[in-house]
Every structure is written in C-alpha cells, then in structure tokens.
Write a protein that holds these residues in place. Structure first.
Motif, PDB file in Angstrom:
ATOM      1  N   PRO A   1      40.338 -58.020 -12.249  1.00 37.96           N
ATOM      2  CA  PRO A   1      40.104 -58.185 -13.701  1.00 37.96           C
ATOM      3  C   PRO A   1      38.938 -59.116 -14.010  1.00 37.96           C
ATOM      4  N   MET A   2      38.735 -60.127 -13.167  1.00 35.29           N
ATOM      5  CA  MET A   2      37.601 -61.047 -13.390  1.00 35.29           C
ATOM      6  C   MET A   2      36.272 -60.318 -13.207  1.00 35.29           C
ATOM      7  N   LEU A   3      36.253 -59.381 -12.286  1.00 34.19           N
ATOM      8  CA  LEU A   3      35.015 -58.643 -12.008  1.00 34.19           C
ATOM      9  C   LEU A   3      34.759 -57.563 -13.059  1.00 34.19           C
ATOM     10  N   THR A   4      35.786 -56.812 -13.397  1.00 35.17           N
ATOM     11  CA  THR A   4      35.560 -55.723 -14.359  1.00 35.17           C
ATOM     12  C   THR A   4      35.178 -56.282 -15.731  1.00 35.17           C
ATOM     13  N   GLU A   5      35.701 -57.470 -16.062  1.00 37.31           N
ATOM     14  CA  GLU A   5      35.329 -58.099 -17.341  1.00 37.31           C
ATOM     15  C   GLU A   5      33.820 -58.330 -17.424  1.00 37.31           C
ATOM     16  N   LEU A   6      33.195 -58.513 -16.253  1.00 35.55           N
ATOM     17  CA  LEU A   6      31.747 -58.761 -16.216  1.00 35.55           C
ATOM     18  C   LEU A   6      30.940 -57.468 -16.119  1.00 35.55           C
ATOM     19  N   GLY A   7      31.604 -56.324 -16.143  1.00 39.25           N
ATOM     20  CA  GLY A   7      30.869 -55.059 -16.056  1.00 39.25           C
ATOM     21  C   GLY A   7      30.653 -54.581 -14.630  1.00 39.25           C
ATOM     22  N   VAL A   8      31.450 -55.087 -13.716  1.00 35.22           N
ATOM     23  CA  VAL A   8      31.322 -54.678 -12.307  1.00 35.22           C
ATOM     24  C   VAL A   8      32.101 -53.372 -12.079  1.00 35.22           C
ATOM     25  N   ASP A   9      31.486 -52.439 -11.368  1.00 30.75           N
ATOM     26  CA  ASP A   9      32.125 -51.146 -11.087  1.00 30.75           C
ATOM     27  C   ASP A   9      32.490 -50.958  -9.616  1.00 30.75           C
ATOM     28  N   TYR A  10      31.819 -51.674  -8.729  1.00 27.66           N
ATOM     29  CA  TYR A  10      31.996 -51.462  -7.280  1.00 27.66           C
ATOM     30  C   TYR A  10      32.279 -52.790  -6.593  1.00 27.66           C
ATOM     31  N   VAL A  11      32.868 -52.689  -5.407  1.00 26.72           N
ATOM     32  CA  VAL A  11      33.044 -53.909  -4.622  1.00 26.72           C
ATOM     33  C   VAL A  11      33.013 -53.567  -3.128  1.00 26.72           C
ATOM     34  N   VAL A  12      32.276 -54.367  -2.385  1.00 30.93           N
ATOM     35  CA  VAL A  12      32.249 -54.218  -0.927  1.00 30.93           C
ATOM     36  C   VAL A  12      33.533 -54.827  -0.368  1.00 30.93           C
ATOM     37  N   VAL A  13      34.193 -54.103   0.506  1.00 26.37           N
ATOM     38  CA  VAL A  13      35.435 -54.604   1.108  1.00 26.37           C
ATOM     39  C   VAL A  13      35.358 -54.421   2.628  1.00 26.37           C
ATOM     40  N   GLY A  14      35.731 -55.476   3.344  1.00 32.16           N
ATOM     41  CA  GLY A  14      35.801 -55.374   4.806  1.00 32.16           C
ATOM     42  C   GLY A  14      34.448 -55.389   5.494  1.00 32.16           C
ATOM     43  N   HIS A  15      33.452 -55.994   4.854  1.00 28.05           N
ATOM     44  CA  HIS A  15      32.160 -56.119   5.536  1.00 28.05           C
ATOM     45  C   HIS A  15      32.378 -56.862   6.859  1.00 28.05           C
ATOM     46  N   SER A  16      31.587 -56.530   7.869  1.00 30.08           N
ATOM     47  CA  SER A  16      31.800 -57.149   9.194  1.00 30.08           C
ATOM     48  C   SER A  16      31.623 -58.662   9.147  1.00 30.08           C
ATOM     49  N   GLU A  17      30.801 -59.158   8.209  1.00 30.15           N
ATOM     50  CA  GLU A  17      30.646 -60.619   8.116  1.00 30.15           C
ATOM     51  C   GLU A  17      31.930 -61.260   7.589  1.00 30.15           C
ATOM     52  N   ARG A  18      32.633 -60.593   6.711  1.00 32.03           N
ATOM     53  CA  ARG A  18      33.935 -61.098   6.253  1.00 32.03           C
ATOM     54  C   ARG A  18      34.946 -61.041   7.401  1.00 32.03           C
ATOM     55  N   ARG A  19      34.892 -59.947   8.147  1.00 29.39           N
ATOM     56  CA  ARG A  19      35.859 -59.801   9.250  1.00 29.39           C
ATOM     57  C   ARG A  19      35.587 -60.844  10.326  1.00 29.39           C
ATOM     58  N   GLU A  20      34.293 -61.084  10.628  1.00 30.91           N
ATOM     59  CA  GLU A  20      33.951 -61.982  11.730  1.00 30.91           C
ATOM     60  C   GLU A  20      34.068 -63.460  11.366  1.00 30.91           C
ATOM     61  N   TYR A  21      33.596 -63.831  10.172  1.00 32.90           N
ATOM     62  CA  TYR A  21      33.518 -65.265   9.853  1.00 32.90           C
ATOM     63  C   TYR A  21      34.648 -65.761   8.958  1.00 32.90           C
ATOM     64  N   PHE A  22      35.353 -64.884   8.279  1.00 33.65           N
ATOM     65  CA  PHE A  22      36.335 -65.337   7.286  1.00 33.65           C
ATOM     66  C   PHE A  22      37.729 -64.759   7.510  1.00 33.65           C
ATOM     67  N   GLY A  23      37.981 -64.312   8.723  1.00 29.96           N
ATOM     68  CA  GLY A  23      39.344 -63.930   9.090  1.00 29.96           C
ATOM     69  C   GLY A  23      39.879 -62.687   8.408  1.00 29.96           C
ATOM     70  N   GLU A  24      38.988 -61.858   7.899  1.00 27.56           N
ATOM     71  CA  GLU A  24      39.452 -60.614   7.260  1.00 27.56           C
ATOM     72  C   GLU A  24      40.060 -59.699   8.326  1.00 27.56           C
ATOM     73  N   THR A  25      41.232 -59.175   8.043  1.00 30.87           N
ATOM     74  CA  THR A  25      41.891 -58.269   8.999  1.00 30.87           C
ATOM     75  C   THR A  25      42.030 -56.893   8.362  1.00 30.87           C
ATOM     76  N   ASP A  26      42.425 -55.911   9.167  1.00 29.86           N
ATOM     77  CA  ASP A  26      42.632 -54.586   8.581  1.00 29.86           C
ATOM     78  C   ASP A  26      43.734 -54.629   7.528  1.00 29.86           C
ATOM     79  N   GLU A  27      44.704 -55.521   7.713  1.00 32.83           N
ATOM     80  CA  GLU A  27      45.775 -55.609   6.719  1.00 32.83           C
ATOM     81  C   GLU A  27      45.241 -56.141   5.383  1.00 32.83           C
ATOM     82  N   THR A  28      44.428 -57.205   5.448  1.00 34.63           N
ATOM     83  CA  THR A  28      43.906 -57.750   4.181  1.00 34.63           C
ATOM     84  C   THR A  28      42.872 -56.804   3.568  1.00 34.63           C
ATOM     85  N   VAL A  29      42.134 -56.116   4.424  1.00 37.60           N
ATOM     86  CA  VAL A  29      41.183 -55.117   3.907  1.00 37.60           C
ATOM     87  C   VAL A  29      41.945 -54.052   3.124  1.00 37.60           C
ATOM     88  N   ASN A  30      43.042 -53.599   3.682  1.00 35.13           N
ATOM     89  CA  ASN A  30      43.849 -52.581   3.005  1.00 35.13           C
ATOM     90  C   ASN A  30      44.374 -53.095   1.661  1.00 35.13           C
TER      91      ASN A  30
END
Ligand SMILES: O=C[C@H](O)COP(=O)(O)O
Length: 242
Positions: A82-111
C-alpha cells in the motif's frame, strides 16, 4: 501474445535530484519507442514520489526494488505494497540475487513477497538465476527449477514478470551468450502454467548487445542495472533495433 518489458533497476544509485535529472534527459528519447514496449524504472524508494509526479503521462512506469508481505507492522526498514501503490508504483523487483545473497532473502520469503505484491495491486518481477559455481557444476537447470517451484507456490501467473539473471553476468560485463540465455529462458517457460508470462534477461545488458539479446525468440525484455543509469544508454536499450 507476450509483452515486451524493458526495466531499469537502479539499485542503490541516484538521489531524488539525480533521478529527476535522469528523467528529463530520458523521456526526450522515447518519442519513437514502439507502444508495445513497456518501459519501467525500478528506483530507490526516496525517488519514487517525485518521479511519480513527473512521468509525463505514463509512458514510463515505476517500480520499487522490494516489498514486504505485511501491509504494516513492526518491520524496521521494510516497505509495504500500500505504501508503494500510493506513490504510483506499478511494479516491484522481488528476489533479486543481491537481496538473496546479502540480505538473507530465501525462497520462502520471496514467495511471501510475491503474493503480497500481487494482493496489493503490484506486478512483481521475480529474479532467478544461477551462480558461476552452479553453472560450472552443471546445476543451472536444477537450481532455477527449484527456485521456480518454491517461489511460485500460489502465485498468480497472469500478473507476473520473470527475469533470468545469471549471477555471474551481473555487473561483470560478462554477458551470458544470447543463445544460451534464450535456451534457459525457454526452459523456464516450460515450467510455467501460463506461457504468456514475459521473461526478461538480465546481466550486463548494454546498448552494444541489446539488439542481439532481444532478437532471441524466447527473450521478452531486459532487466538492466548499470546501463540504465545514464539516459542515453538506457534509451538506446529501450529503443533496441528489432
Ligand atoms: O537487476 C539488474 C541486474 O542485476 C543486472 O545488472 P547489470 O546490468 O548491471 O549487470
């Protein structure tokens, strides 16, 4: 008919002022860009609000680089759909390898993030791809199939973009051979229930190689890092020669 989607991922580059300066230079190059090409800028959160007000009638659409699975809560440093759409955002990158590698993103959190993005009205760009070690060990396909299987549980494939980003090609100048990217993207498509999901290639896409990449029949677009930071460079990519 699959969409063509050209997206810039600015990562942690550009202040608000720099973002507006980019936009001024960029939009002047879009007059002849074919209508069927979707052009997206995935920018730092701090630049979303002011870019949104200056998008000149929607030829350029806005994306964020992450989204949390809750609408609100005690999640310091996170941001919600909701914070993003309020600003007119339509898309979002999810599960970028930099998030997975440096910020502990897992397939579960990506899902969880994918489902929250869609529930909140955003179209997610899911990133998948193998490391150099996985490629050398012949594990590319198995790794990507495993990512897809876990990431896409209960995800609506009618509102989804996938980016195949071989990690060894990101920011290295070491682009994946276009035919090989085409082959892997074809395999990704074979695992989807919806064959119309646009699948981008990402990893050292430049003005000099975009025409060859976009000529591949399975490749529906590009997710561009470094070469999306300069207006002329990203404009040349968006205006690739078909
Ligand atoms: O999200 C974009 C990719 O990580 C590609 O980055 P790059 O074009 O700088 O290699």
């Amino acid at each position: 008919m699959r969409k063509t989607v050209l997206a810039g991922n600015w990562k942690m580059y550009k202040t608000q002022a720099e973002a507006l300066e980019f936009l001024k230079g960029f939009v002047s190059h879009l007059e002849d860009t074919p209508d069927e090409r979707d052009v997206i800028l995935c920018v730092p959160y701090t630049a979303l609000g002011s870019l949104s007000k200056n998008l000149h009638g929607g030829r350029v659409r806005l994306g964020a680089q992450n989204v949390h699975w809750e609408d609100c809560g005690a999640f310091t440093g996170e941001i919600s759909a909701p914070m993003l759409t309020e600003l007119g955002v339509d898309y979002v990158v999810v599960g970028h390898s930099e998030r997975r590698e440096y910020f502990g993103e897992t397939d579960e959190t990506v899902n969880r993030r994918l489902k929250a993005a869609q529930a909140g009205g955003l179209t997610p760009i899911l990133c998948v791809g193998e490391t150099k070690a996985q490629r050398d060990a012949g594990e590319t396909e198995a790794h990507i199939f495993s990512q897809l299987e876990q990431d896409l549980v209960d995800v609506d494939q009618s509102k989804l973009i996938i980016a195949y980003e071989p990690i060894w090609a990101i920011g290295t100048g070491d682009t994946c051979d276009a035919a090989e990217a085409n082959r892997v993207i074809g395999l990704i498509r074979s695992k989807l229930s919806n064959p119309d999901v646009p699948i981008q290639y990402g990893g050292s896409v430049k003005p000099t190689n975009v025409d060859e990449i976009m000529a591949q029949p399975e490749i529906d677009g590009a997710l561009v890092g470094g070469a999306s930071l300069e207006p002329e460079s990203f404009a040349r990519i968006v205006n690739y020669k078909a």
